[in-house]
Motif scaffolding. Structure first.
Motif, PDB file in Angstrom:
ATOM      1  N   HIS A   1       0.691  -1.283  -0.020  1.00 35.11           N
ATOM      2  CA  HIS A   1       0.009  -0.064  -0.017  1.00 35.11           C
ATOM      3  C   HIS A   1       1.050   1.147  -0.074  1.00 35.11           C
ATOM      4  O   HIS A   1       1.777   1.501   0.984  1.00 35.11           O
ATOM      5  N   ILE A   2       0.739   2.141  -1.060  1.00 32.03           N
ATOM      6  CA  ILE A   2       1.532   3.011  -1.301  1.00 32.03           C
ATOM      7  C   ILE A   2       1.048   4.362  -0.799  1.00 32.03           C
ATOM      8  O   ILE A   2      -0.028   4.866  -1.253  1.00 32.03           O
TER       9      ILE A   2
ATOM     10  N   ALA B   1       5.684   2.704   1.932  1.00 31.98           N
ATOM     11  CA  ALA B   1       4.950   1.502   1.349  1.00 31.98           C
ATOM     12  C   ALA B   1       4.844   0.577   2.613  1.00 31.98           C
ATOM     13  O   ALA B   1       5.907   0.370   3.196  1.00 31.98           O
ATOM     14  N   GLU B   2       3.755  -0.142   2.608  1.00 34.39           N
ATOM     15  CA  GLU B   2       3.345  -0.739   4.000  1.00 34.39           C
ATOM     16  C   GLU B   2       2.306  -1.791   3.318  1.00 34.39           C
ATOM     17  O   GLU B   2       1.630  -1.881   2.594  1.00 34.39           O
TER      18      GLU B   2
ATOM     19  N   ARG C   1       5.369  -5.214   7.115  1.00 41.43           N
ATOM     20  CA  ARG C   1       6.395  -4.618   6.431  1.00 41.43           C
ATOM     21  C   ARG C   1       6.313  -3.181   6.175  1.00 41.43           C
ATOM     22  O   ARG C   1       5.140  -2.876   5.419  1.00 41.43           O
ATOM     23  N   ARG C   2       7.351  -2.293   5.992  1.00 40.35           N
ATOM     24  CA  ARG C   2       7.195  -1.180   5.884  1.00 40.35           C
ATOM     25  C   ARG C   2       8.487  -0.755   5.153  1.00 40.35           C
ATOM     26  O   ARG C   2       9.702  -0.957   5.565  1.00 40.35           O
TER      27      ARG C   2
ATOM     28  N   ALA D   1      14.813   3.013   4.183  1.00 44.10           N
ATOM     29  CA  ALA D   1      14.751   2.375   5.297  1.00 44.10           C
ATOM     30  C   ALA D   1      13.857   1.169   5.441  1.00 44.10           C
ATOM     31  O   ALA D   1      12.658   1.367   4.528  1.00 44.10           O
ATOM     32  N   GLY D   2      13.916   0.267   6.039  1.00 47.93           N
ATOM     33  CA  GLY D   2      13.047  -0.817   5.945  1.00 47.93           C
ATOM     34  C   GLY D   2      12.484  -1.441   7.385  1.00 47.93           C
ATOM     35  O   GLY D   2      13.648  -1.484   8.277  1.00 47.93           O
ATOM     36  N   HIS D   3      11.463  -1.703   7.624  1.00 48.86           N
ATOM     37  CA  HIS D   3      11.127  -2.302   8.822  1.00 48.86           C
ATOM     38  C   HIS D   3      10.262  -3.536   8.775  1.00 48.86           C
ATOM     39  O   HIS D   3       9.024  -3.208   7.934  1.00 48.86           O
ATOM     40  N   THR D   4      10.373  -4.398   9.578  1.00 48.32           N
ATOM     41  CA  THR D   4       9.273  -5.493   9.664  1.00 48.32           C
ATOM     42  C   THR D   4       9.324  -6.213  11.059  1.00 48.32           C
ATOM     43  O   THR D   4       9.996  -5.897  11.847  1.00 48.32           O
TER      44      THR D   4
END
Lengths: 174, 545
Positions: B195-196, B205-206, B491-492, B505-508
């Motif tokens: 989802h942007i 983005a998630e 996830r983001r 940057a990324g996060h989960t």
């Protein structure tokens, strides 16, 4: 904001506390559930005594009744029998009677026991345990005190002394 | 106790670590860390500062996960202790519990009884432990899910640089052909069902945010489960009782308010037969001797017709005949009767013959019904036998007197008086199984034992459980929560332009490897470098030196 938070927290804690309190209460009273309850009308029954005479509990309305559940093998029952017999003689003309329900034993066993102790009060035979089930009797002896309106005013399980019996019977004297 | 206003303009509740909107670090000491703690999004989940009143103190106690874990550990240990010796409800009713435990298990058993472990699962402190777990579940969840929800809802696309820099997956690339790269990236993100959201040329983005609610859905299931358990204590919701019924006997079924009666027509115990049953069983039969094949009670269910009071002979109407087998209960209304135990060959009748001891001449037989013996048995020709005393479950008490332990004819004994033409006063004989005592000297006659008649007794469990559907519902929701939390990841990916650079940057919340692979596919051939795993790099460095 702070007030609101405190309120919400207090309400949630109260709700949870109430649920826990109820569970604990229900758990500790669960053995009494549906048993004849003190303060309520005693479940009616009709049983034959050793002479074949029928006794219906509701026919005793207007007088006090000591309702005792017992068995011949039960030591404390046997111990309190002479006391019951004595007090029966004392109170029989004062409007308090004793009904002793034997729990599903053979007629012979009851008769021999009654003869041995010269029991004078009516001994009722609960041959198929119906009354015992209705009153949810657990350990013996179990004694209910029923007043002149047919209400249970006291329940006691375990052996009674003569003084206790006298005191109990005074309580239901009409 | 003031709210914290971030540079970005967002107002955060007191105690917030990372700004809900932009992610800027609000707590001074967090700034020194290389990575931010992303659990609960750095939201103000436990405000220790609200520790003024007793309500807050209780709340904060239960809000601690540490406390919750300890409660669970203590409950587990207690539950385990309860299984060392049988619970009170399962001990045979031969003697009172206070004697039984010491008698069977020595001083340990005595201690067990005195500490109340014989009735552990309904003791007040055990219930209190379980209830505390329930309270802890509710408060822990509330204290975390609400701030988490707020933070995830308030998050902005543009995140603070300090936030991005301190993410586990982070990388910087030079910005060239940014327009083109962005289009490619967005397309690939869409392909991966992200989802942007865009803002000032920055991208968030998630996907899979709902997996963050998994643990809380799971807790709701648990709480419903606990409520179901609690309802068992409400009168009428749950019945679990044992009913003993002899063959041929008709008895009122407990807890049915005297409405239903049961007659036991026959109890059957079948064992495997080496010759009749299939050959595959023969080895097992050989090994263990007897193998039970079937426990069955043939019963008839009756319903009381009209009103009758207890003790009155009720008018019964047959409902149905049924065969109760293990796992095949008799069901009626909300009740089920299960075959749970049995007693074979309970003594029912005993037959004796009045016999002359010298000549062995017999003067007639008498059969005593052990559940209803007669007072006198007339054998004719001037011979008769009186039952002076009857002890269905005989033993000698401390003073040596014969007494009965119960009303069940487990070990019947009699005092007979034998009246014969030559002994008109009668001879007294005490007769028990394999034991005869003649208390007044040597008798001329005896009661010779001739035979017994036995009956089987069925032990049925009367069960009613109106809480089962609630418990199942709780279990189902529990499982939905588990699946939600474990099969999906939240996830983001943040992409932000900073001057002439692109920061990614990324996060989960779990499965970092999966996120890394996904990012690598997304950023392939876009000119934007793959972000690095700062945790892994750190490990490598410290491992290398």
């Amino acid at each position: 904001m702070k007030k609101k938070r405190l309120m919400i927290r207090a309400v949630i804690l109260l709700l949870l506390g109430a649920a826990v309190a109820y569970t604990l209460y229900a758990n500790f009273t669960k053995d009494d559930v549906q048993k004849a309850v003190v303060g309520e009308k005693a479940p009616d029954f009709v049983l034959e005594d050793m002479n074949g005479k029928k006794h219906r509990l509701s026919d005793y309305e207007g007088q006090g009744v000591l309702l005792n559940f017992w068995g011949t093998w039960c030591k404390p029952c046997e111990k309190e029998m002479p006391y019951l017999n004595n007090q029966y003689k004392q109170f029989k003309d004062k409007g308090v009677t004793i009904l002793a329900v034997n729990v599903a034993e053979s007629e012979l066993a009851i008769q021999k026991f009654a003869d041995r102790h010269n029991l004078e009060f009516p001994i009722l035979k609960d041959t198929d345990s119906q009354v015992m089930t209705a009153y949810k009797i657990g350990p013996l002896p179990a004694t209910y005190m029923i007043d002149k309106e047919g209400k249970i005013v006291k329940y006691h399980t375990g052996q009674l002394t003569e003084d206790m019996i006298k005191d109990l019977m005074e309580q239901v004297k009409p | 106790m003031k709210d914290v206003k971030c540079e970005c303009g967002h107002v955060n509740p007191h105690g917030t670590i990372l700004c809900e909107a932009c992610g800027r670090i609000l707590e001074e000491h967090e700034r020194e860390k290389q990575l931010v703690d992303m659990r609960y999004e750095g939201s103000a989940r436990r405000s220790q500062t609200y520790n003024k009143t007793i309500v807050d103190k209780i709340w904060n106690f239960f809000s601690s996960v540490k406390v919750g874990v300890w409660l669970i550990v203590i409950t587990l240990i207690a539950s385990a202790l309860g299984t060392i010796f049988p619970q009170e409800m399962y001990i045979p009713p031969v003697m009172p519990a206070e004697v039984y435990y010491e008698d069977q298990y020595g001083w340990l058993g005595k201690l067990y009884y005195e500490l109340g472990f014989h009735n552990l699962y309904s003791s007040w402190w055990y219930l209190l432990l379980v209830a505390s777990i329930g309270i802890s579940l509710v408060i822990c969840s509330l204290d975390r899910v609400i701030p988490l929800y707020r933070a995830l809802k308030a998050q902005r696309v543009t995140r603070h640089e300090g936030f991005l820099k301190r993410q586990r997956l982070f990388g910087i690339s030079a910005a060239e052909n940014l327009e083109e790269s962005y289009e490619k990236v967005k397309e690939k993100l869409r392909e991966k069902r992200y989802h942007i959201r865009e803002e000032d040329g920055n991208i968030l983005a998630e996907k899979g945010r709902f997996s963050r609610w998994g643990p809380y859905v799971n807790h709701i299931g648990l709480i419903i489960f606990l409520i179901g358990g609690m309802l068992r204590f409400v009168p009428g919701m749950y019945v679990d009782e044992v009913m003993w019924i002899r063959e041929g006997e008709t008895k009122v079924i407990p807890e049915t308010d005297g409405e239903y009666y049961l007659k036991n027509d026959q109890f059957i115990l079948e064992v495997y037969d080496k010759n009749k049953d299939k050959e595959v069983f023969s080895e097992a039969i050989e090994n263990s001797g007897m193998v039970a094949k079937n426990f069955q009670s043939d019963v008839t269910l009756y319903k009381k017709k009209g009103d009758s009071i207890a003790g009155e002979k009720p008018e019964l109407e047959k409902v149905k005949d049924d065969e109760i087998r293990v796992n095949e209960p008799l069901r009626f209304e909300n009740f089920a009767l299960y075959q749970s135990t049995y007693k074979l060959n309970e003594l029912n009748k005993m037959t004796f013959a009045l016999t002359n001891k010298q000549t062995n001449e017999e003067f007639g037989m008498l059969t005593v019904d052990l559940n209803d013996p007669k007072e006198k048995y007339d054998l004719g020709n001037g011979y008769s036998v009186e039952v002076v005393s009857y002890f269905p479950d005989f033993e000698f008490d401390e003073s040596g007197e014969p007494v009965t332990k119960s009303r069940i004819p487990n070990n019947p004994a009699f005092v007979f008086k034998m009246l014969t033409p030559d002994k008109p006063e009668g001879e007294v004989s005490f007769v028990a199984i394999r034991q005869t005592i003649e208390p007044f000297g040597d008798n001329t006659y005896k009661m010779a034992f001739k035979g017994i008649d036995t009956k089987n007794v069925s032990g049925l469990t009367v069960r009613k459980d109106l809480t089962l559907w609630i418990i199942s519902l709780g279990g189902l929701i529990f499982m939905i929560g588990v699946a939600q939390g474990s099969y999906w990841n939240h996830r983001r990916i943040w992409i932000r332009k900073v001057n002439d650079e692109v920061w990614v940057a990324g996060h989960t919340n779990k499965n970092w490897h999966g996120l890394k692979r996904e990012i690598s596919i997304i950023l392939e051939n876009t000119g934007i470098n793959e972000p690095e795993d700062q945790v892994q790099n750190e490990n490598k460095e410290s491992g290398g030196s």
